[in-house]
Design an enzyme around this catalytic site. Structure first.
Site, PDB file in Angstrom:
ATOM      1  N   LYS A  70      66.809   0.227  34.509  1.00 27.53           N
ATOM      2  CA  LYS A  70      68.219   0.593  34.423  1.00 27.53           C
ATOM      3  C   LYS A  70      68.585   1.203  33.068  1.00 27.53           C
ATOM      4  O   LYS A  70      69.584   1.893  32.942  1.00 27.53           O
ATOM      5  CB  LYS A  70      69.086  -0.606  34.763  1.00 27.53           C
ATOM      6  CG  LYS A  70      68.927  -0.988  36.232  1.00 27.53           C
ATOM      7  CD  LYS A  70      69.921  -2.035  36.661  1.00 27.53           C
ATOM      8  CE  LYS A  70      69.867  -2.248  38.165  1.00 27.53           C
ATOM      9  NZ  LYS A  70      68.661  -2.982  38.583  1.00 27.53           N
TER      10      LYS A  70
HETATM   11  C1  LIG Z   1      68.243  -3.046  39.866  1.00 29.48           C
HETATM   12  C2  LIG Z   1      66.835  -3.342  40.068  1.00 29.48           C
HETATM   13  C3  LIG Z   1      66.195  -3.011  41.269  1.00 29.48           C
HETATM   14  C4  LIG Z   1      66.930  -2.405  42.441  1.00 29.48           C
HETATM   15  O1  LIG Z   1      67.403  -1.112  42.152  1.00 29.48           O
HETATM   16  P1  LIG Z   1      68.520  -0.441  43.068  1.00 29.48           P
HETATM   17  O2  LIG Z   1      68.840   0.845  42.413  1.00 29.48           O
HETATM   18  O3  LIG Z   1      69.680  -1.395  43.062  1.00 29.48           O
HETATM   19  O4  LIG Z   1      67.940  -0.293  44.425  1.00 29.48           O
HETATM   20  C5  LIG Z   1      64.836  -3.271  41.365  1.00 29.48           C
HETATM   21  N1  LIG Z   1      64.138  -3.850  40.356  1.00 29.48           N
HETATM   22  C6  LIG Z   1      64.730  -4.179  39.195  1.00 29.48           C
HETATM   23  C7  LIG Z   1      63.920  -4.824  38.131  1.00 29.48           C
HETATM   24  C8  LIG Z   1      66.089  -3.935  39.004  1.00 29.48           C
HETATM   25  O5  LIG Z   1      66.675  -4.259  37.853  1.00 29.48           O
END
Ligand SMILES: *Cc1c(COP(=O)(O)O)cnc(C)c1O
Length: 468
Positions: free
Chosen positions: A108
């Site tokens: 993210k």
């Molecule tokens: C947020 C997250 C996901 C899922 O991502 P999305 O965009 O919500 O599908 C998967 N793995 C990790 C470690 C995350 O932080």
């Protein structure tokens, strides 16, 4: 480039407005009014360094002057600790794209470092201020906080489900003591948090009086930032494997990350298949496997950032799947709000989308994937990536290489890794610990506990904004 709403009931806006408002005023999500075809640029782009590639892609979607954009991008990705930004590991025909070298050790950061700097840029020009509200199942909150902490004219209120984020995730949020950061532990699930944020943002008077904004994965700039690493990974794997097409396996919660892959494909990236990987919260897997999208109870798993039932970005996909017809999107979203369910047939479709395949991993499968990967490759997966690798395993073929997105560093989920590796854990300790996280354990923390109640959260935000 203009941005339209998936629900088609507001006028097109520019990039700045789409980014600053997050959710469209009609309750829909923003999408660009057309998708540029970049097939003829692939050759030229294939040798670019990450920030330069990001610059080429972003330029197509936002009107920011090149020099400014370049500065924003360099600033965003200079916070990453690996020179390649998104390095690749190879295990035979399976590649792992490590997306966890940013400041909070999860993918993210790719979007939220960029978004924080975009906000700063737009606010400096407009002289306005912005109060961000975000719901997090763990990783968004810390990445959003890292993206905006200490920045002028921005405050952030992060709602996370009390007791349901990992200790490391919680520390990454609550040890940030900057005055513009406020962490709210809500007694409820992630979906409760997300519903509260949605209802705050759809209260138009409140939203404009308090200059609310969103950083959740519904923000278009986040999707855009994530599109870049699909291209970047493709170029690397193409040169390593000699194959012209690749598949991606994506651990999925809110359908943000995988939507970026879908979008990259619509821009002309040669993607053979997208493997949608879920934990036991299978709503999305069920849609692609069985053609039924049905809300269920959220279950807690070892991969909390994927403990989601209603995927906020799914509407963007539905828009394309429904032939870009906003009336159909409204119809299906209304049906879902009413019945908690819709099917392919309700969408007026006969066949499933062949681009997508899906698989899920329950707790034993996740743990055994972590063990297997450690034994075979001497490599420790975090539980989210383990779900992705497990799903990818169902669809490996001799034909095209598979790239699994490694979405978090295992240090963020030490307990799950310990449980998976048992006595072996001490042997991979070095790999699992991360100095950035160890340092947090000694720091002071701050958070506020609130019930899962919109009005309580609202009063809290009002007091917080008036206070400073
Ligand atoms: C947020 C997250 C996901 C899922 O991502 P999305 O965009 O919500 O599908 C998967 N793995 C990790 C470690 C995350 O932080």
């Amino acid at each position: 480039m203009k941005y339209i709403s998936t629900r088609g009931q507001c006028a097109p806006v520019d990039f700045e407005t789409a980014v600053m408002t997050g959710l469209a005023p009609d309750g829909g999500l923003f999408l660009p009014d057309r998708i540029p075809d970049v097939s003829d640029k692939l050759e030229k782009w294939s040798r670019l360094a990450y920030p330069d590639l990001a610059c080429e892609i972003f330029r197509l979607f936002c009107g920011i002057p090149r020099a400014e954009l370049k500065r924003i991008i360099e600033k965003s990705y200079s916070a990453f600790s690996h020179p390649a930004i998104a390095p690749l590991k190879r295990f035979d025909n399976l590649y792992l794209l490590e997306l966890f070298h940013g400041p909070t050790l999860a993918f993210k950061d790719f979007a939220l470092q960029f978004l924080g700097n975009l906000f700063e840029y737009f606010l400096r020009r407009s002289g306005k201020e912005l109060n961000l509200v975000a719901a997090t199942s763990g990783d968004t909150g810390s990445a959003a906080i890292a993206g905006v902490k200490g920045k002028k004219n921005i405050r952030i209120f992060v709602l996370f489900p009390f007791g349901r984020v990992s200790p490391a995730q919680e520390l990454q949020m609550t040890t940030v003591l900057d005055k513009n950061v406020c962490c709210l532990a809500v007694r409820g699930s992630f979906d409760d948090c997300q519903n509260i944020v949605k209802s705050l943002l759809s209260d138009l008077n409140f939203r404009s009086e308090f200059s609310l904004g969103a950083v959740n994965s519904i923000n278009w700039a986040r999707i855009l930032a994530q599109v870049v690493y699909y291209f970047y990974a493709y170029f690397q794997v193409r040169s390593l494997s000699g194959q012209e097409r690749v598949s991606f396996a994506v651990p999925t919660g809110n359908f943000g990350d995988i939507f970026a892959g879908y979008f990259a494909r619509r821009m002309g990236l040669p993607v053979a298949r997208l493997v949608l990987a879920t934990n036991r919260n299978r709503i999305l897997a069920d849609f692609f496997e069985k053609g039924v999208y049905e809300r269920g109870m959220v279950r807690q798993t070892l991969s909390p950032s994927m403990d989601i039932q209603v995927a906020s970005n799914f509407e963007r996909y539905l828009y394309y799947r429904l032939g870009k017809d906003p009336a159909k999107v409204r119809g299906i979203m209304a049906k879902f709000a009413r019945d908690g369910k819709f099917t392919l047939r309700d969408m007026g479709l006969k066949t499933r989308d062949k681009l997508f395949v899906a698989a899920s991993a329950d707790t034993p499968a996740t743990l055994s994937e972590i063990r297997r990967c450690w034994r075979e490759n001497n490599y420790v997966l975090d539980p989210h990536t383990a779900v992705g690798v497990h799903a990818a395993g169902n669809f490996l073929s001799g034909r095209e290489p598979m790239i699994c997105l490694a979405t978090a560093h295992p240090a963020k989920f030490e307990n799950a890794v310990k449980r998976a590796l048992g006595r072996d854990f001490s042997r991979c300790r070095e790999q699992v610990l991360h100095p950035a996280l160890e340092a947090l354990k000694k720091k002071k923390t701050r958070r506020f506990v609130l019930p899962a109640d919109v009005d309580k959260v609202k009063s809290f935000i009002i007091a917080g904004v008036n206070d400073s």
